[in-house]
Design an enzyme around this catalytic site. Sequence first.
Site, PDB file in Angstrom:
ATOM      1  N   CYS A 187      -0.117   2.886  -6.137  1.00  0.00           N
ATOM      2  CA  CYS A 187       1.315   3.237  -6.201  1.00  0.00           C
ATOM      3  C   CYS A 187       2.105   1.957  -5.967  1.00  0.00           C
ATOM      4  CB  CYS A 187       1.668   4.295  -5.155  1.00  0.00           C
ATOM      5  SG  CYS A 187       0.680   5.802  -5.220  1.00  0.00           S
ATOM      6  N   ALA A 188       2.013   1.025  -6.913  1.00  0.00           N
ATOM      7  CA  ALA A 188       2.465  -0.350  -6.684  1.00  0.00           C
ATOM      8  C   ALA A 188       3.974  -0.492  -6.602  1.00  0.00           C
ATOM      9  CB  ALA A 188       1.914  -1.258  -7.786  1.00  0.00           C
ATOM     10  N   ASP A 210      -0.276   3.495  -1.313  1.00  0.00           N
ATOM     11  CA  ASP A 210       0.999   3.455  -0.584  1.00  0.00           C
ATOM     12  C   ASP A 210       1.795   4.653  -1.083  1.00  0.00           C
ATOM     13  OD1 ASP A 210       3.191   2.739   0.884  1.00  0.00           O
ATOM     14  OD2 ASP A 210       3.796   1.092  -0.420  1.00  0.00           O
ATOM     15  N   CYS A 238       5.407   4.958   4.760  1.00  0.00           N
ATOM     16  CA  CYS A 238       6.478   4.450   5.628  1.00  0.00           C
ATOM     17  C   CYS A 238       7.121   5.647   6.327  1.00  0.00           C
ATOM     18  CB  CYS A 238       7.497   3.622   4.856  1.00  0.00           C
ATOM     19  SG  CYS A 238       8.215   4.430   3.424  1.00  0.00           S
ATOM     20  N   ASP A 296       1.551   2.344 -11.489  1.00  0.00           N
ATOM     21  CA  ASP A 296       2.650   3.186 -11.034  1.00  0.00           C
ATOM     22  C   ASP A 296       3.027   4.135 -12.163  1.00  0.00           C
ATOM     23  OD1 ASP A 296       4.522   2.989  -8.430  1.00  0.00           O
ATOM     24  OD2 ASP A 296       5.696   3.765 -10.097  1.00  0.00           O
ATOM     25  N   GLY A 329       5.633  -5.233  -3.953  1.00  0.00           N
ATOM     26  CA  GLY A 329       5.695  -6.001  -2.710  1.00  0.00           C
ATOM     27  C   GLY A 329       4.331  -6.226  -2.085  1.00  0.00           C
ATOM     28  N   LYS A 330       3.537  -5.171  -1.954  1.00  0.00           N
ATOM     29  CA  LYS A 330       2.213  -5.309  -1.342  1.00  0.00           C
ATOM     30  C   LYS A 330       1.226  -5.930  -2.325  1.00  0.00           C
ATOM     31  CE  LYS A 330       3.139  -1.455   1.770  1.00  0.00           C
ATOM     32  NZ  LYS A 330       4.455  -1.085   1.184  1.00  0.00           N
TER      33      LYS A 330
END
Length: 438
Positions: free
Chosen positions: A244-245, A314, A367, A268, A249-250
């Site tokens: 789930c890019a 993510d 998050c 994604d 960022g990661k």
Amino acid sequence: MTPSARLGASIDLLTAMEAAPRKPADAVANSFFRERRYIGGGDRRAVSGMVWEIMRAWRRLGWWLTKCGADITPRTLAAANLVLKGWPAREIADLFAEGRFAPGALTYAEQDVVSALAGGTLDNADMPRAVRLELPDWLLPRLEETFGDTLDAELAALSEPATLDLRVNILRTNRRDAQNALGREGLHAILTPLSPWGLRLNGRLPVTSTTPFKDGRIEIQDEGSQLVAAIMGVTPEMRVLDYCAGAGGKTLAMAMMMENKGHIAACDVSEVRLDGAVRRLRRAGVHNVERHLLKTGDKWAKRRAKSFDRVLVDAPCSGTGTWRRNPDARLRMTEQDLEELLVKQAEILDRASSLVKPGGRMVYATCSVLRAENTSQVEAFLNRHPDFQLVPSDSTALPESLRGTSMFSLTPHQNETDGFFAAVLERKPEQDAETTEL
């Protein structure tokens, strides 16, 4: 802009947000300021500061306005915020002036609000706990389940303005040199205590206009997000999947850890987000990343089953860990939204797990600070997939306090980061899996 014009702009921005209740406030603000190029950088920060301050106190301000029989509008919220901060009635009336860009004079009803609230304070002992903590009523028990006796302290930290964290791109520089380069442009950063690549600034500052940002030496990324990348433990020879890019960022952080070697597939469901990742990858000088748009019926994943050494999930989540940056999110989310997210997270975990090779690892991250999205999802996944197990991370990029952990939960109160969760799940080697089934 005059103080009166800044107040008028803040009321206009609140009105725009009210007209788009399902749209994130920062997206509304970005559109608002793009349409008003005449508002300079300092004025934008001042207007945004007023608006975000009101959003952080939305339920408490609304409680006071309801208590004195007033309508809840952007104007009454702005007036109530000022009077409960201790502003004298005369000064508030002067701010609500007539003229171009000014908000216009207080009506008689609004003057009554100022009079009724004079001498009061934002917090009041009679407020229900959910109001005092700026939560929807339905969410309070879920957060009590997560935090227990520390809930008040955790929510207080989640209500504070966030720091501005940066990740230094060690493909191009090091922390000290990046820190010095920012200092030469008037931005004085400190080293983050947990991430080995992090720098921290206070307040909203024009980082994207600096040379270190433009030439790819730094990226904007919360320290907690950097630690999610760190727990992956990726190395240059690996095949890695960021399932789930998003805008990458990661992905960028992992490419840096891999020294631009090996192979990363960034996937994604959003073409717009993946296109955004392209610009960031180029700026950072990263070239070991392949992008792939996930589509229904796509055979890409089937052809790559059990082929990746590391998979990062993510997952889309409630974002409760990012309330410092998005104070409006706590009031926009509904219970139905959360229930739908829980189903989606489980489905994504199941699909992504099929891509992990025997002996390979999958990191599930959010998050969010909610147990239902974090440890409960991991427990449910392990029940569905006995061929996976929780294992300690072997990453040396993690700080001593987190090294060797199989799961971590970060919060602003405990760690001075956004709220993040990560768990390391390993697919058992084929022989171990067969033994488990027997």
